[in-house]
Design a protein around this motif. Structure first.
Motif, PDB file in Angstrom:
ATOM      1  N   MET A   1     -26.022 -10.729  34.758  1.00 28.15           N
ATOM      2  CA  MET A   1     -27.259 -11.291  35.251  1.00 28.15           C
ATOM      3  C   MET A   1     -28.332 -10.209  35.269  1.00 28.15           C
ATOM      4  SD  MET A   1     -25.729 -13.764  38.196  1.00 28.15           S
ATOM      5  CE  MET A   1     -27.169 -14.778  38.321  1.00 28.15           C
ATOM      6  N   ASN A   2     -28.531  -9.624  34.109  1.00 28.08           N
ATOM      7  CA  ASN A   2     -29.494  -8.531  33.995  1.00 28.08           C
ATOM      8  C   ASN A   2     -30.919  -8.986  34.234  1.00 28.08           C
ATOM      9  OD1 ASN A   2     -27.355  -6.989  33.299  1.00 28.08           O
ATOM     10  ND2 ASN A   2     -27.741  -7.039  31.119  1.00 28.08           N
ATOM     11  N   LYS A   3     -31.263 -10.175  33.759  1.00 28.91           N
ATOM     12  CA  LYS A   3     -32.648 -10.639  33.828  1.00 28.91           C
ATOM     13  C   LYS A   3     -32.702 -11.929  34.628  1.00 28.91           C
ATOM     14  CE  LYS A   3     -32.706 -10.601  29.348  1.00 28.91           C
ATOM     15  NZ  LYS A   3     -33.105 -10.866  27.984  1.00 28.91           N
ATOM     16  N   PHE A   4     -32.335 -11.880  35.902  1.00 22.32           N
ATOM     17  CA  PHE A   4     -32.323 -13.077  36.729  1.00 22.32           C
ATOM     18  C   PHE A   4     -33.749 -13.558  36.956  1.00 22.32           C
ATOM     19  CE2 PHE A   4     -32.102 -15.301  40.832  1.00 22.32           C
ATOM     20  CZ  PHE A   4     -31.201 -16.281  40.474  1.00 22.32           C
ATOM     21  N   LYS A   5     -34.040 -14.745  36.416  1.00 20.28           N
ATOM     22  CA  LYS A   5     -35.355 -15.335  36.605  1.00 20.28           C
ATOM     23  C   LYS A   5     -35.234 -16.848  36.486  1.00 20.28           C
ATOM     24  CE  LYS A   5     -36.474 -14.451  31.794  1.00 20.28           C
ATOM     25  NZ  LYS A   5     -37.335 -13.776  30.856  1.00 20.28           N
ATOM     26  N   THR A   6     -36.184 -17.546  37.049  1.00 21.19           N
ATOM     27  CA  THR A   6     -36.219 -18.998  36.999  1.00 21.19           C
ATOM     28  C   THR A   6     -37.330 -19.418  36.051  1.00 21.19           C
ATOM     29  OG1 THR A   6     -35.476 -19.113  39.284  1.00 21.19           O
ATOM     30  CG2 THR A   6     -36.506 -21.076  38.382  1.00 21.19           C
ATOM     31  N   LYS A   7     -37.021 -20.400  35.210  1.00 21.80           N
ATOM     32  CA  LYS A   7     -37.995 -20.868  34.240  1.00 21.80           C
ATOM     33  C   LYS A   7     -37.748 -22.348  33.999  1.00 21.80           C
ATOM     34  CE  LYS A   7     -39.794 -19.486  29.791  1.00 21.80           C
ATOM     35  NZ  LYS A   7     -39.652 -18.616  28.655  1.00 21.80           N
ATOM     36  N   LYS A   8     -38.800 -23.121  33.843  1.00 23.93           N
ATOM     37  CA  LYS A   8     -38.662 -24.546  33.564  1.00 23.93           C
ATOM     38  C   LYS A   8     -38.900 -24.810  32.086  1.00 23.93           C
ATOM     39  CE  LYS A   8     -39.864 -26.505  37.983  1.00 23.93           C
ATOM     40  NZ  LYS A   8     -40.652 -27.512  38.669  1.00 23.93           N
ATOM     41  N   ASN A   9     -37.968 -25.549  31.487  1.00 28.36           N
ATOM     42  CA  ASN A   9     -38.091 -25.962  30.100  1.00 28.36           C
ATOM     43  C   ASN A   9     -37.725 -27.433  30.008  1.00 28.36           C
ATOM     44  OD1 ASN A   9     -38.693 -23.376  29.253  1.00 28.36           O
ATOM     45  ND2 ASN A   9     -36.612 -22.870  28.749  1.00 28.36           N
ATOM     46  N   THR A  10     -38.138 -28.065  28.928  1.00 32.67           N
ATOM     47  CA  THR A  10     -37.752 -29.447  28.683  1.00 32.67           C
ATOM     48  C   THR A  10     -36.767 -29.486  27.521  1.00 32.67           C
ATOM     49  OG1 THR A  10     -39.491 -29.886  27.072  1.00 32.67           O
ATOM     50  CG2 THR A  10     -40.053 -30.229  29.405  1.00 32.67           C
ATOM     51  N   PHE A  11     -36.126 -30.618  27.328  1.00 36.63           N
ATOM     52  CA  PHE A  11     -35.205 -30.755  26.206  1.00 36.63           C
ATOM     53  C   PHE A  11     -35.941 -30.638  24.876  1.00 36.63           C
ATOM     54  CE2 PHE A  11     -32.531 -32.468  29.529  1.00 36.63           C
ATOM     55  CZ  PHE A  11     -31.287 -31.970  29.188  1.00 36.63           C
ATOM     56  N   ASP A  12     -37.223 -30.940  24.852  1.00 38.77           N
ATOM     57  CA  ASP A  12     -38.015 -30.793  23.624  1.00 38.77           C
ATOM     58  C   ASP A  12     -38.207 -29.327  23.240  1.00 38.77           C
ATOM     59  OD1 ASP A  12     -38.317 -33.550  23.365  1.00 38.77           O
ATOM     60  OD2 ASP A  12     -40.158 -33.561  24.565  1.00 38.77           O
ATOM     61  N   ASP A  13     -38.038 -28.414  24.182  1.00 34.66           N
ATOM     62  CA  ASP A  13     -38.176 -26.981  23.921  1.00 34.66           C
ATOM     63  C   ASP A  13     -36.936 -26.391  23.245  1.00 34.66           C
ATOM     64  OD1 ASP A  13     -40.648 -26.999  25.210  1.00 34.66           O
ATOM     65  OD2 ASP A  13     -39.755 -26.495  27.154  1.00 34.66           O
ATOM     66  N   ILE A  14     -35.840 -27.166  23.188  1.00 36.18           N
ATOM     67  CA  ILE A  14     -34.561 -26.650  22.695  1.00 36.18           C
ATOM     68  C   ILE A  14     -34.415 -26.865  21.202  1.00 36.18           C
ATOM     69  CG2 ILE A  14     -32.050 -26.832  22.871  1.00 36.18           C
ATOM     70  CD1 ILE A  14     -32.431 -27.741  25.769  1.00 36.18           C
ATOM     71  N   LEU A  15     -34.112 -25.789  20.485  1.00 41.81           N
ATOM     72  CA  LEU A  15     -33.833 -25.848  19.057  1.00 41.81           C
ATOM     73  C   LEU A  15     -32.407 -26.328  18.811  1.00 41.81           C
ATOM     74  CD1 LEU A  15     -34.634 -25.062  16.107  1.00 41.81           C
ATOM     75  CD2 LEU A  15     -33.648 -22.822  16.603  1.00 41.81           C
ATOM     76  N   GLY A  16     -31.461 -25.847  19.599  1.00 41.81           N
ATOM     77  CA  GLY A  16     -30.063 -26.221  19.468  1.00 41.81           C
ATOM     78  C   GLY A  16     -29.220 -25.492  20.496  1.00 41.81           C
ATOM     79  N   TYR A  17     -27.896 -25.773  20.444  1.00 38.70           N
ATOM     80  CA  TYR A  17     -26.984 -25.115  21.377  1.00 38.70           C
ATOM     81  C   TYR A  17     -25.671 -24.811  20.684  1.00 38.70           C
ATOM     82  CZ  TYR A  17     -24.114 -29.318  22.019  1.00 38.70           C
ATOM     83  OH  TYR A  17     -23.273 -30.391  21.824  1.00 38.70           O
ATOM     84  N   SER A  18     -24.929 -23.879  21.251  1.00 42.60           N
ATOM     85  CA  SER A  18     -23.608 -23.548  20.744  1.00 42.60           C
ATOM     86  C   SER A  18     -22.655 -23.424  21.927  1.00 42.60           C
ATOM     87  CB  SER A  18     -23.622 -22.242  19.958  1.00 42.60           C
ATOM     88  OG  SER A  18     -23.859 -21.158  20.819  1.00 42.60           O
ATOM     89  N   LYS A  19     -21.367 -23.505  21.633  1.00 53.74           N
ATOM     90  CA  LYS A  19     -20.337 -23.253  22.634  1.00 53.74           C
ATOM     91  C   LYS A  19     -19.812 -21.845  22.388  1.00 53.74           C
ATOM     92  CE  LYS A  19     -18.364 -27.852  23.091  1.00 53.74           C
ATOM     93  NZ  LYS A  19     -17.085 -28.560  22.929  1.00 53.74           N
TER      94      LYS A  19
END
Length: 89
Positions: free
Chosen positions: A1-19
């Protein structure tokens, strides 16, 4: 948790995801994770040990038709994790 910060994003901001999986310590204790890739080039990683229902989060990503990029192994750089699907600028 080097860069602990809170940020709001929407699903439209997401390019993709991986497992993925994250390894801790010399005994290689591990946790499953989901890595989110944003359109602006940023990444966020959600670990099962910190999220009560990671599978529910993945179901919502699928329901919203967020692109699945694949499984990525755990690779570390000098100080931070290196992610496979980061777009090279």
């Amino acid at each position: 948790m080097n860069k602990f910060k809170t940020k709001k994003n929407t699903f439209d901001d997401i390019l993709g995801y991986s497992k993925s999986e994250v390894y801790f310590g010399k005994n290689l204790w591990k946790s499953k994770s989901i890595v989110i890739y944003f359109n602006n080039g940023e990444t966020s990683e959600f670990l099962r040990i910190f999220i009560s229902d990671l599978e529910l989060f993945e179901k919502e990503l699928k329901r919203r038709k967020v692109k699945y990029l694949g499984f990525e192994g755990y690779k570390t750089g000098w100080f931070y994790r290196q992610y496979e699907f980061v777009l090279k600028k």
